[in-house]
Design a protein around this motif. Structure first.
Motif, PDB file in Angstrom:
ATOM      1  N   VAL A 130       0.820  -1.215   0.000  1.00  0.00           N
ATOM      2  CA  VAL A 130       0.000   0.000   0.000  1.00  0.00           C
ATOM      3  C   VAL A 130       0.853   1.265   0.000  1.00  0.00           C
ATOM      4  N   LEU A 132       3.512   2.174   2.012  1.00  0.00           N
ATOM      5  CA  LEU A 132       3.843   2.782   3.308  1.00  0.00           C
ATOM      6  C   LEU A 132       4.949   2.018   4.029  1.00  0.00           C
ATOM      7  N   GLY A 146      -5.201   9.990   4.067  1.00  0.00           N
ATOM      8  CA  GLY A 146      -5.035   8.966   3.041  1.00  0.00           C
ATOM      9  C   GLY A 146      -4.091   7.867   3.488  1.00  0.00           C
ATOM     10  N   GLN A 147      -3.023   8.246   4.185  1.00  0.00           N
ATOM     11  CA  GLN A 147      -2.089   7.242   4.696  1.00  0.00           C
ATOM     12  C   GLN A 147      -2.754   6.373   5.759  1.00  0.00           C
ATOM     13  N   GLN A 149      -5.885   5.632   5.975  1.00  0.00           N
ATOM     14  CA  GLN A 149      -6.826   4.708   5.345  1.00  0.00           C
ATOM     15  C   GLN A 149      -6.084   3.572   4.651  1.00  0.00           C
ATOM     16  N   ARG A 150      -4.911   3.847   4.119  1.00  0.00           N
ATOM     17  CA  ARG A 150      -4.122   2.766   3.514  1.00  0.00           C
ATOM     18  C   ARG A 150      -3.618   1.790   4.577  1.00  0.00           C
ATOM     19  N   ILE A 153      -6.492  -0.445   5.260  1.00  0.00           N
ATOM     20  CA  ILE A 153      -6.626  -1.475   4.222  1.00  0.00           C
ATOM     21  C   ILE A 153      -5.623  -2.600   4.466  1.00  0.00           C
ATOM     22  N   ALA A 154      -4.382  -2.235   4.784  1.00  0.00           N
ATOM     23  CA  ALA A 154      -3.375  -3.256   5.094  1.00  0.00           C
ATOM     24  C   ALA A 154      -3.800  -4.087   6.290  1.00  0.00           C
ATOM     25  N   THR A 170     -13.418   6.659   1.069  1.00  0.00           N
ATOM     26  CA  THR A 170     -12.784   7.939   0.757  1.00  0.00           C
ATOM     27  C   THR A 170     -13.641   9.140   1.143  1.00  0.00           C
ATOM     28  N   GLU A 180      -5.096   8.411  -3.818  1.00  0.00           N
ATOM     29  CA  GLU A 180      -4.146   7.451  -3.246  1.00  0.00           C
ATOM     30  C   GLU A 180      -4.855   6.170  -2.822  1.00  0.00           C
ATOM     31  N   VAL A 181      -5.973   6.326  -2.134  1.00  0.00           N
ATOM     32  CA  VAL A 181      -6.693   5.167  -1.609  1.00  0.00           C
ATOM     33  C   VAL A 181      -7.358   4.380  -2.735  1.00  0.00           C
ATOM     34  N   VAL A 184      -4.982   2.053  -4.504  1.00  0.00           N
ATOM     35  CA  VAL A 184      -4.735   0.808  -3.782  1.00  0.00           C
ATOM     36  C   VAL A 184      -5.890  -0.165  -3.985  1.00  0.00           C
TER      37      VAL A 184
END
Length: 248
Positions: A130, A132, A146-147, A149-150, A153-154, A170, A180-181, A184
């Motif tokens: 993702v 990061l 955004g970070q 939310q990523r 997701i991870a 989002t 960004e999201v 991914v």
């Protein structure tokens, strides 16, 4: 992979879901669109056993849940569904006192009982996926929306779920972070991850979904591939929804 059969959900006498039925095949990205109050988020929560429902049945893989089942079997089914179905919410719900790495590791360690070393390796691979990898030691409060939310997701991917549900992932982000999201999620879609996505981002739905389900008044009024829904919608409420989205 996911079967929803005539699910009815009422809150304080108000019917929110009125006999919803839909199916999602393994490897499919299904999008659910609809106006505010149409029951989209409630449907996701019923699929993930975060919300009870009044009648009907939900099945994910071999695990099935219905209100008429014995309480002990319902409890077991809920536990299995939550292990098999990941969930990404509008808000990120990360643990602020944990690092990014620890947030992603906690599910495999505490819910699945795998070793910390194995969980750490899995977390590193997912954070790299993702984008990061350099944030493993950061705390959520130091990250952009955004970070965060990523990371969420991870974290959902870390349990290696059969399917992931995205509830307007989002809606709390600005356009750059939204991009960004969505990038991914599009990558997950192209890799064959089974997903159900509630989204107001019609461009993303049109590009990435295999099938679109339109909810209105607690019912699925129309389903079909994106080109059918966006270019030849057969239901008046679908056409009205898409017209409003174009004006937004």
């Amino acid at each position: 992979m996911i079967y929803v059969d005539e699910v009815v959900k009422r809150f304080n006498g108000t019917t929110v879901l009125s006999g919803v039925s839909l199916s999602v095949m393994r490897g499919e990205t299904a999008a659910i669109i609809g106006g505010s109050g149409s029951g989209k988020s409630t449907l996701l929560r019923c699929i993930n056993a975060l919300e009870t429902f009044d009648s009907g049945r939900v099945r994910v893989g071999e695990h099935s849940l219905a209100p008429g089942d014995r309480e002990a079997s319902q409890d077991a089914a809920r536990r299995q569904l939550r292990l098999r179905v990941g969930m990404v919410f509008q808000q990120f719900h990360l643990f602020p006192h944990m690092s990014v790495m620890e947030n992603v590791m906690c599910g495999p360690v505490f819910a699945q009982g795998i070793s910390r070393d194995e969980a750490a390796g899995r977390a590193r691979r997912l954070l790299e996926r993702v984008g990061l990898a350099e944030k493993v030691d950061a705390r959520p409060g130091t990250l952009s929306g955004g970070q965060q939310q990523r990371v969420a997701i991870a974290r959902a991917l870390a349990n290696e779920p059969a399917a992931i549900l995205f509830d307007e992932p989002t809606s709390a982000l600005d356009p750059r972070m939204t991009g960004e999201v969505l990038a991914v999620i599009a990558d997950l879609a192209s890799s064959g991850q089974t997903m159900v996505i509630v989204s107001h981002s019609m461009g993303f739905v049109r590009r990435s979904a295999h099938r679109v389900h339109v909810l209105a008044g607690g019912e699925v009024v129309e389903s079909g591939p994106p080109e059918q829904i966006f270019e030849g919608a057969g239901h008046a409420q679908t056409r009205e929804l898409l017209a409003q989205a174009q004006l937004a």
